[in-house]
Motif scaffolding. Structure first.
Motif, short mmCIF file in Angstrom:
data_model
loop_
_atom_site.label_atom_id
_atom_site.label_comp_id
_atom_site.label_asym_id
_atom_site.label_seq_id
_atom_site.Cartn_x
_atom_site.Cartn_y
_atom_site.Cartn_z
N PRO A 87 0.80 -1.23 0.00
CA PRO A 87 0.00 0.00 0.00
C PRO A 87 0.83 1.28 0.00
N ALA A 88 2.12 1.15 0.26
CA ALA A 88 2.99 2.33 0.22
C ALA A 88 3.48 2.65 -1.17
N THR A 89 3.50 1.63 -2.06
CA THR A 89 4.06 1.82 -3.39
C THR A 89 3.12 1.44 -4.52
N GLY A 90 2.08 0.66 -4.21
CA GLY A 90 1.18 0.16 -5.23
C GLY A 90 1.71 -1.03 -6.00
N VAL A 91 2.90 -1.50 -5.66
CA VAL A 91 3.54 -2.60 -6.39
C VAL A 91 2.95 -3.94 -5.95
N VAL A 92 2.70 -4.83 -6.91
CA VAL A 92 2.24 -6.18 -6.60
C VAL A 92 3.38 -6.94 -5.93
N ILE A 93 3.14 -7.46 -4.74
CA ILE A 93 4.20 -8.18 -4.03
C ILE A 93 3.98 -9.68 -4.04
N ALA A 94 2.77 -10.13 -4.41
CA ALA A 94 2.50 -11.57 -4.50
C ALA A 94 1.13 -11.78 -5.13
N THR A 95 0.95 -12.99 -5.64
CA THR A 95 -0.39 -13.46 -5.97
C THR A 95 -0.67 -14.67 -5.10
N VAL A 96 -1.94 -14.87 -4.76
CA VAL A 96 -2.35 -15.98 -3.91
C VAL A 96 -3.61 -16.62 -4.50
N PRO A 97 -3.92 -17.85 -4.10
CA PRO A 97 -5.14 -18.48 -4.61
C PRO A 97 -6.39 -17.72 -4.19
N ARG A 98 -7.36 -17.70 -5.08
CA ARG A 98 -8.66 -17.11 -4.79
C ARG A 98 -9.63 -18.26 -4.51
N ALA A 99 -9.69 -18.62 -3.25
CA ALA A 99 -10.44 -19.82 -2.85
C ALA A 99 -11.94 -19.60 -2.93
#
Length: 493
Positions: free
Chosen positions: A37-49
């Motif tokens: 939230p400080a940079t807007g950069v994607v830091i990971a993707t996770v499963p959408r259960a």
């Protein structure tokens, strides 16, 4: 644990969720992003259960509860929790970086939470061997011995918010391990990474497969099916009051036990004899800490009229001096809001305050200069000239916004402080012991802090009155929330 994945990463990599001791994808194959939230950069993707994944996780938890976990003795659960605490301590910096990067908590504050979180784990470890029933004399005919047993309630569904991933996870998982329950934990979709790191540490500590399961997904697609699931014996939830009401309705299917820690609009009362050198920074950080994203934020600041103007001036000066920035900087005191959506919500309250006639003393704007441009930053804000009926004084903002309200008498301020649907916490600043005791007794709140704030101890129950929820976290009351009491009668004549 099977299908191992590399140690926790914050570089845009894909993370899997943890079910039955294995790292798995969602049944649908869908994923979702989590951003810094400080940079807007994607830091990971996770499963959408979804529902199928919840069913798989509940089945794993049930199998563990009915299987080898049920044969663990109290001292074995204690030993396991102590190993978990040891691993948490060893990897504390990694946990802090995860929280800071995923939800914006300043890392200095994250590091400062070590005693609280490690203390919780070790408190639950101690309690694991202290759970017992009692022998009861009875008045029945014949020679009958009666006693009670404390037994684990079963499979616990835990749903946590994004504003304190580490502490919230431990507050749910710790008592489950101590009592012999199993857990399916659904973290917020906006901060899922630390709970996944916690799953790694639990597995490394030797927690049996299926005892702790972490399912990532949205509230609608994963949280609601967990709350409704007929195989879940208890739901424990921390979050908004509206969502808590939905969970109560969803729990009716099998009348599962429910514990709720919900919203708040906590009053802080500053009396004429308060130590202002102490009261100003504590009252300020009761709200500004974690950028106001705290359920217990003391956002209604009642100040005795005789000192009101001086106090507000000091408060504004303090707010202006706070260092705002990316939480990974150890000098940062105020980090970003969790998301653009939350930023826009807070901006709506800022507009409402001015439109309804409050006087903006300091702050009140989004910060978007230089390094802050890509983040969700709001300046610490103080409004004066606030009336009790204004939105900023009635509704939970979940942002760094203080409403200052003058008062004249203790009877008046008690009435006004209690005039809210919430009752989570309250603060009092006074040097008079009688005043401290009177206000502590009369304020309708689950926690009252005098000359301090945010003091949370593992041995002291925490929870709300009224629409701030029910059930307690902390103390022996907390463990009771995860236990059934069974009465046994044996005729021996």
């Amino acid at each position: 644990m099977t299908t191992a994945q590399p140690r926790h990463l914050l570089d845009g990599s894909h993370r899997r969720m943890f079910i039955g001791g294995a790292w798995v994808e969602a049944a649908s194959g869908q994923t979702m992003e989590t951003r810094n939230p400080a940079t807007g950069v994607v830091i990971a993707t996770v499963p959408r259960a979804g529902k199928k994944d919840i069913e798989r996780a509940v089945a794993a938890a049930r199998n563990a509860f009915d299987g080898p976990w049920s044969r663990f003795k109290p001292h074995e659960r204690q030993k396991l929790l102590l190993r978990v605490a040891e691993l948490f301590e060893r990897h504390w910096e990694e946990i802090c970086v995860s929280d800071t990067t995923d939800m914006g908590l300043p890392i200095a504050r994250a590091r400062g939470n070590a005693n609280r979180v490690l203390g919780m784990l070790r408190y639950y470890a101690g309690m694991a061997t202290a759970l017992h029933g009692q022998t009861i004399d009875n008045s029945l005919a014949g020679d009958i011995v009666s006693y009670t047993r404390k037994e684990p309630i079963g499979v616990v569904g835990a749903i946590i918010p994004w504003n304190a991933p580490t502490a919230a996870s431990v507050w749910k998982i710790g008592p489950a391990l101590a009592t012999g329950c199993t857990v399916v934990l659904k973290p917020s979709e906006e901060a899922p990474l630390t709970p996944l790191l916690i799953a790694e540490l639990m597995a490394e500590a030797g927690v049996p497969d299926g005892v702790v399961n972490i399912v990532t997904g949205t509230g609608t697609e994963a949280g609601a099916p967990l709350a409704e699931h007929m195989g879940v014996d208890k739901i424990v939830f921390t979050g908004s009051t509206a969502t808590g009401q939905s969970i109560v309705r969803a729990s009716a299917g099998n009348l599962k036990r429910v514990s709720l820690e919900l919203g708040g609009k906590s009053p802080v009362i500053v009396c004429t004899d308060a130590d202002l050198e102490r009261a100003v920074p504590v009252a300020a950080m009761s709200v500004f800490a974690n950028s106001g994203q705290i359920c217990i934020a003391g956002s209604r600041l009642f100040v005795a009229r005789q000192i009101h103007d001086e106090f507000v001036a000091r408060l504004a000066a303090y707010a202006t001096g706070l260092r705002i920035g990316n939480g990974i900087d150890p000098e940062t005191e105020i980090g970003p809001l969790i998301s653009l959506r939350q930023l826009q919500r807070v901006e709506g309250f800022l507009r409402a305050g001015s439109e309804e006639g409050a006087r903006l003393v300091v702050g009140g704007t989004r910060l978007s200069q230089g390094a802050l441009a890509a983040g969700n930053f709001v300046a610490p804000t103080v409004f004066a000239g606030v009336s009790d009926t204004m939105r900023i004084a009635r509704e939970e903002i979940f942002g760094p916004v203080i409403s200052a309200l003058p008062f004249d008498t203790l009877d008046e301020v008690v009435r006004r402080a209690n005039d809210t649907p919430y009752g989570l916490a309250a603060g009092v600043f006074t040097r008079d012991l009688a005043t401290a005791h009177q206000l502590s007794r009369r304020l309708q709140a689950g926690s009252v802090w005098v000359n301090t704030y945010h003091a949370i101890d593992p041995a002291v129950p925490f929870g709300g009155y009224k629409m701030s929820g029910y059930g307690r976290e902390g103390g022996t009351d907390h463990l009771d929330e995860y236990l059934n009491t069974k009465g046994v009668f044996i005729r021996i004549d």
